[in-house]
Every structure is written in structure tokens, then in C-alpha cells.
Design a protein around this motif. Structure first.
Motif, PDB file in Angstrom:
ATOM      1  N   GLY A  54     117.237 -85.110 -67.012  1.00 55.19           N
ATOM      2  CA  GLY A  54     116.312 -84.899 -68.121  1.00 55.19           C
ATOM      3  C   GLY A  54     116.077 -86.242 -68.800  1.00 55.19           C
ATOM      4  O   GLY A  54     115.843 -87.255 -68.133  1.00 55.19           O
ATOM      5  N   LYS A  55     116.209 -86.243 -70.126  1.00 56.30           N
ATOM      6  CA  LYS A  55     115.961 -87.507 -70.846  1.00 56.30           C
ATOM      7  C   LYS A  55     117.246 -88.256 -71.130  1.00 56.30           C
ATOM      8  O   LYS A  55     117.242 -89.280 -71.803  1.00 56.30           O
ATOM      9  N   ARG A  56     118.387 -87.712 -70.648  1.00 57.20           N
ATOM     10  CA  ARG A  56     119.661 -88.340 -71.007  1.00 57.20           C
ATOM     11  C   ARG A  56     120.272 -89.072 -69.820  1.00 57.20           C
ATOM     12  O   ARG A  56     119.972 -88.757 -68.668  1.00 57.20           O
ATOM     13  N   ILE A  57     121.116 -90.050 -70.127  1.00 58.80           N
ATOM     14  CA  ILE A  57     121.826 -90.711 -69.036  1.00 58.80           C
ATOM     15  C   ILE A  57     123.304 -90.301 -69.077  1.00 58.80           C
ATOM     16  O   ILE A  57     123.854 -90.022 -70.143  1.00 58.80           O
ATOM     17  N   TYR A  58     123.876 -90.234 -67.899  1.00 56.88           N
ATOM     18  CA  TYR A  58     125.286 -89.864 -67.756  1.00 56.88           C
ATOM     19  C   TYR A  58     125.960 -90.899 -66.867  1.00 56.88           C
ATOM     20  O   TYR A  58     125.309 -91.513 -66.018  1.00 56.88           O
ATOM     21  N   LEU A  59     127.273 -91.055 -67.029  1.00 55.79           N
ATOM     22  CA  LEU A  59     128.027 -91.944 -66.134  1.00 55.79           C
ATOM     23  C   LEU A  59     128.278 -91.223 -64.822  1.00 55.79           C
ATOM     24  O   LEU A  59     128.624 -90.040 -64.822  1.00 55.79           O
ATOM     25  N   THR A  60     128.100 -91.931 -63.704  1.00 58.26           N
ATOM     26  CA  THR A  60     128.523 -91.370 -62.420  1.00 58.26           C
ATOM     27  C   THR A  60     130.053 -91.504 -62.343  1.00 58.26           C
ATOM     28  O   THR A  60     130.660 -92.140 -63.222  1.00 58.26           O
ATOM     29  N   ASP A  61     130.663 -90.957 -61.301  1.00 55.73           N
ATOM     30  CA  ASP A  61     132.123 -91.104 -61.174  1.00 55.73           C
ATOM     31  C   ASP A  61     132.510 -92.582 -61.102  1.00 55.73           C
ATOM     32  O   ASP A  61     133.502 -93.011 -61.706  1.00 55.73           O
ATOM     33  N   THR A  62     131.704 -93.369 -60.365  1.00 56.76           N
ATOM     34  CA  THR A  62     131.986 -94.813 -60.285  1.00 56.76           C
ATOM     35  C   THR A  62     131.839 -95.440 -61.676  1.00 56.76           C
ATOM     36  O   THR A  62     132.647 -96.289 -62.085  1.00 56.76           O
ATOM     37  N   GLY A  63     130.809 -95.001 -62.405  1.00 63.90           N
ATOM     38  CA  GLY A  63     130.594 -95.504 -63.763  1.00 63.90           C
ATOM     39  C   GLY A  63     131.790 -95.200 -64.641  1.00 63.90           C
ATOM     40  O   GLY A  63     132.239 -96.046 -65.432  1.00 63.90           O
ATOM     41  N   LYS A  64     132.326 -93.964 -64.513  1.00 65.07           N
ATOM     42  CA  LYS A  64     133.499 -93.591 -65.322  1.00 65.07           C
ATOM     43  C   LYS A  64     134.690 -94.486 -64.989  1.00 65.07           C
ATOM     44  O   LYS A  64     135.424 -94.926 -65.885  1.00 65.07           O
ATOM     45  N   ASP A  65     134.878 -94.760 -63.680  1.00 61.27           N
ATOM     46  CA  ASP A  65     136.001 -95.634 -63.285  1.00 61.27           C
ATOM     47  C   ASP A  65     135.830 -97.018 -63.902  1.00 61.27           C
ATOM     48  O   ASP A  65     136.773 -97.606 -64.431  1.00 61.27           O
ATOM     49  N   LEU A  66     134.586 -97.525 -63.823  1.00 67.57           N
ATOM     50  CA  LEU A  66     134.351 -98.870 -64.344  1.00 67.57           C
ATOM     51  C   LEU A  66     134.530 -98.908 -65.870  1.00 67.57           C
ATOM     52  O   LEU A  66     135.009 -99.898 -66.420  1.00 67.57           O
ATOM     53  N   TYR A  67     134.175 -97.810 -66.531  1.00 70.31           N
ATOM     54  CA  TYR A  67     134.344 -97.753 -67.994  1.00 70.31           C
ATOM     55  C   TYR A  67     135.835 -97.872 -68.354  1.00 70.31           C
ATOM     56  O   TYR A  67     136.212 -98.568 -69.293  1.00 70.31           O
ATOM     57  N   GLY A  68     136.681 -97.210 -67.548  1.00 69.86           N
ATOM     58  CA  GLY A  68     138.137 -97.327 -67.751  1.00 69.86           C
ATOM     59  C   GLY A  68     138.589 -98.767 -67.579  1.00 69.86           C
ATOM     60  O   GLY A  68     139.399 -99.281 -68.361  1.00 69.86           O
ATOM     61  N   VAL A  69     138.033 -99.444 -66.557  1.00 67.13           N
ATOM     62  CA  VAL A  69     138.388-100.846 -66.315  1.00 67.13           C
ATOM     63  C   VAL A  69     137.959-101.693 -67.519  1.00 67.13           C
ATOM     64  O   VAL A  69     138.687-102.576 -67.985  1.00 67.13           O
ATOM     65  N   CYS A  70     136.759-101.403 -68.040  1.00 65.44           N
ATOM     66  CA  CYS A  70     136.238-102.163 -69.202  1.00 65.44           C
ATOM     67  C   CYS A  70     137.194-102.064 -70.371  1.00 65.44           C
ATOM     68  O   CYS A  70     137.474-103.056 -71.050  1.00 65.44           O
ATOM     69  N   GLU A  71     137.666-100.823 -70.630  1.00 69.45           N
ATOM     70  CA  GLU A  71     138.555-100.639 -71.780  1.00 69.45           C
ATOM     71  C   GLU A  71     139.789-101.515 -71.638  1.00 69.45           C
ATOM     72  O   GLU A  71     140.246-102.138 -72.581  1.00 69.45           O
ATOM     73  N   THR A  72     140.331-101.562 -70.399  1.00 65.78           N
ATOM     74  CA  THR A  72     141.537-102.361 -70.171  1.00 65.78           C
ATOM     75  C   THR A  72     141.226-103.850 -70.302  1.00 65.78           C
ATOM     76  O   THR A  72     141.888-104.579 -71.050  1.00 65.78           O
ATOM     77  N   VAL A  73     140.191-104.294 -69.573  1.00 64.20           N
ATOM     78  CA  VAL A  73     139.917-105.736 -69.509  1.00 64.20           C
ATOM     79  C   VAL A  73     139.418-106.259 -70.857  1.00 64.20           C
ATOM     80  O   VAL A  73     139.951-107.231 -71.397  1.00 64.20           O
ATOM     81  N   LEU A  74     138.395-105.574 -71.415  1.00 60.42           N
ATOM     82  CA  LEU A  74     137.812-106.081 -72.666  1.00 60.42           C
ATOM     83  C   LEU A  74     138.785-105.904 -73.829  1.00 60.42           C
ATOM     84  O   LEU A  74     138.856-106.742 -74.722  1.00 60.42           O
ATOM     85  N   GLY A  75     139.568-104.808 -73.791  1.00 58.91           N
ATOM     86  CA  GLY A  75     140.566-104.583 -74.844  1.00 58.91           C
ATOM     87  C   GLY A  75     141.606-105.690 -74.816  1.00 58.91           C
ATOM     88  O   GLY A  75     141.956-106.256 -75.851  1.00 58.91           O
ATOM     89  N   ALA A  76     142.090-106.025 -73.603  1.00 61.76           N
ATOM     90  CA  ALA A  76     143.120-107.069 -73.479  1.00 61.76           C
ATOM     91  C   ALA A  76     142.550-108.411 -73.923  1.00 61.76           C
ATOM     92  O   ALA A  76     143.217-109.187 -74.616  1.00 61.76           O
ATOM     93  N   LEU A  77     141.314-108.676 -73.542  1.00 63.96           N
ATOM     94  CA  LEU A  77     140.693-109.945 -73.894  1.00 63.96           C
ATOM     95  C   LEU A  77     140.521-110.066 -75.411  1.00 63.96           C
ATOM     96  O   LEU A  77     140.824-111.112 -75.998  1.00 63.96           O
TER      97      LEU A  77
END
Ligand code: PGA
Length: 302
Positions: A54-77
Motif C-alpha cells: 500500500g502506501k507504507r514501507i516495511y522492513l524485509t527479513d534482511t532489513g530487520k537483520d541489518l537493523y539489528g546490526v545497526c543498533e549494535t554498530v552505531l550504538g557502540a560507536l
């Protein structure tokens, strides 16, 4: 893969806000610039990270995995940057606070002296009701949370820091105004205006009446403290709200506080964060600031 830090930062913002437009605003970029970064990232990964339904965007499973990585990497940084700045004698970085709609009546005033003391700290404040705040807490979306009661079903550290009195409000010309120690039972015959399901104020009020075996007569559900105040002034009914939300209306005589048996419902504002979380330097600075002995909030005496 050749993923850059810049791509990760853009992706984290789009994934968190689930909007290219809002991410562009947050990052001070144009929307096409955000789209290009995401497209290049998806090319790097070789898989789509978002899908449109529809008009909304959702994370794919790969997107969800990468979001988890972001939290770790960007949080640590960001923790590293804050620690390094702290060692240089500076408190700088981002403080993400989330507070309940009721706490918004005093938290911004606390932020004034805090930001004055630490000009390098950039604060973002999310305001929402108790149930969505607890969802944010469960997903570790912010640094610190301020709410009326610590959650029972989540492992958290909670520090009470300031009194929160829930009071019974009435229009100033209501017949109960001026009466002393009004029996609670009397309110079984009065219309009450209640906050929405998910509100901590509603939960505390319901629990208070239920524990004393008095049934509430709910006239109307209103989704904000402001709407409830206006409805009390409009004589639609009585309401129980935190005193913090009505200081000014009481001071100018637009709303009266009734002297009711068992009231005020006494609680304390809670500063909360996930038990396993290591607070960042700036979050720790705010935590310590709120726990300083002097009462930092100044409001009209009532
Ligand atoms: P709310 O907040 O009613 O705005 O959810 C009050 C609380 O945190 O208890």
C-alpha cells in the motif's frame, strides 16, 4: 560487501521511522539523497531491505537483520564517541528521552537547566502514553524513560525522583468544591472523564477505585490530558489527573481540586531503563542530574 557508515546511518533512520520523508528531515537531507543511499545499500547487500505494501514501507527479513546490526554498530560507536569526549572533559552526544504524555508537563522544564549545564548534549524527546512507551522500552528505542510506574513485566532499573499526586478535578462551581474529606462512595454517582486505554493515569485511577470497591461511572474517554481539562471546564464531568498537568488551571481558578477521602493518590515519577543496558555518558549525566537533591522544577505554588 562495501557498506559505508553513512549508508548504515541513513538506513537506521529510515528503518526506525519507516519513512523516507521523515528520515530525510531528521538527517537534514533531501528525500532523493536518502533514496540513493538506500538503493546503493541494497545493491551492496544484493537483496531488498524494504518492501512497499500500500502506501507504507516495511522492513524485509534482511532489513530487520541489518537493523539489528545497526543498533549494535552505531550504538557502540556512539558510546565510544561519548566516552572519548568524556575523557576529554566534555559531555557531548545524543540523549534520547521518552516520556509519558503526563510527564511532558514538567520534563521540558527540567531540560532547560540540564542543557544549560551541558551545551554539547543534543536531546530528543518522544512523548507518548504509557503502553506505547513500554513498547519502545521493550525494543530499546531510547536511552531513558520517564513514567508514572515501573513496568512489572519487563526487567528494568527504576529510580523514583519526584512526587506525582493524582488529584480529583472539578469545575470551580461544582457543588462538591469546598467540602472536606468527601467519601469515595459519593463518586459512584458522579460522571468521570477518563483517559484512553493504555494510559498510566487511567490504570492508576481504575486500580484505586477497584481496590476500594467503588464502581466508576465513565462518561467519556478522551485521548489526552488537555482534552480532559477542557471537558472538566466544560462541566462534562469530574476527572482524576496528575497534579503536574493542571498547575496553571488551578492557579488561575479555572479548575478546582476536590478534597476526597484517600486522595491525592500518591506516586512518584520513575526514571527507567532496561536492566541489562549500560547507560551512555550523557544518559548517566541526565540520570545523575535528576537525582540531585535540590528539586529542580519550579512551578506556580498552589
Ligand atoms: P499517561 O502517563 O497517563 O500519559 O500514560 C501517566 C503515567 O505514566 O502513569
Amino acid at each position: 560487501m562495501n557498506i559505508s557508515l553513512r549508508q548504515l546511518k541513513v538506513f537506521e533512520s529510515v528503518a526506525r521511522l519507516l519513512s523516507f520523508t521523515r528520515a530525510a528531515t531528521e538527517l537534514h537531507l533531501t528525500q532523493p539523497a536518502v533514496s540513493i543511499q538506500i538503493r546503493q545499500l541494497e545493491e551492496n547487500v544484493g537483496l531488498p531491505l524494504f518492501e512497499n505494501i500500500g502506501k507504507r514501507i516495511y522492513l524485509t527479513d534482511t532489513g530487520k537483520d541489518l537493523y539489528g546490526v545497526c543498533e549494535t554498530v552505531l550504538g557502540a560507536l556512539s558510546r565510544f564517541e561519548m566516552d572519548a569526549a568524556d575523557r576529554r572533559g566534555l559531555k557531548t552526544g545524543k540523549l534520547r528521552l521518552a516520556v509519558t504524555t503526563t510527564a511532558k508537563y514538567f520534563v521540558p522544564r527540567l531540560l532547560g537547566p540540564f542543557c544549560e549545564r551541558y551545551p554539547g548534549i543534543e536531546v530528543s524527546l518522544k512523548v507518548t502514553n504509557q503502553s506505547s512507551l513500554l513498547e519502545r522500552l521493550a525494543h530499546n528505542e531510547d536511552d531513558l524513560y520517564i513514567l508514572g510506574q515501573p513496568p512489572k513485566h519487563l526487567a528494568v532499573k527504576a529510580q523514583p525522583f519526584m512526587e506525582n499526586r493524582l488529584v480529583m478535578l472539578a469545575p470551580p462551581d461544582h457543588p462538591l468544591v469546598g467540602q472536606r474529606n468527601i467519601p469515595l462512595q459519593r463518586f459512584a454517582a458522579e460522571w468521570l472523564l477518563m483517559r484512553e486505554a493504555g494510559s498510566g493515569t487511567r490504570q492508576s485511577t481504575e486500580r484505586f477505585f477497584a481496590e476500594r470497591g467503588v464502581a466508576i461511572r465513565e462518561r467519556m474517554t478522551l485521548g489526552s490530558n488537555e482534552a480532559i481539562k477542557q471537558a472538566v471546564m466544560g462541566k462534562l464531568g469530574l476527572a482524576v489527573l496528575s497534579h503536574n498537568t493542571v498547575v496553571l488551571e488551578i492557579a488561575v481558578g479555572q479548575i478546582a481540586v476536590l478534597d476526597v477521602e484517600g486522595f491525592p493518590i500518591l506516586r512518584h515519577w520513575q526514571l527507567v531503563y532496561p536492566a541489562e543496558k549500560r547507560l551512555s555518558v550523557v544518559a548517566q549525566a541526565f540520570f545523575d542530574f535528576l537525582n540531585e537533591p535540590a528539586e529542580p522544577v519550579a512551578g506556580p505554588a498552589v
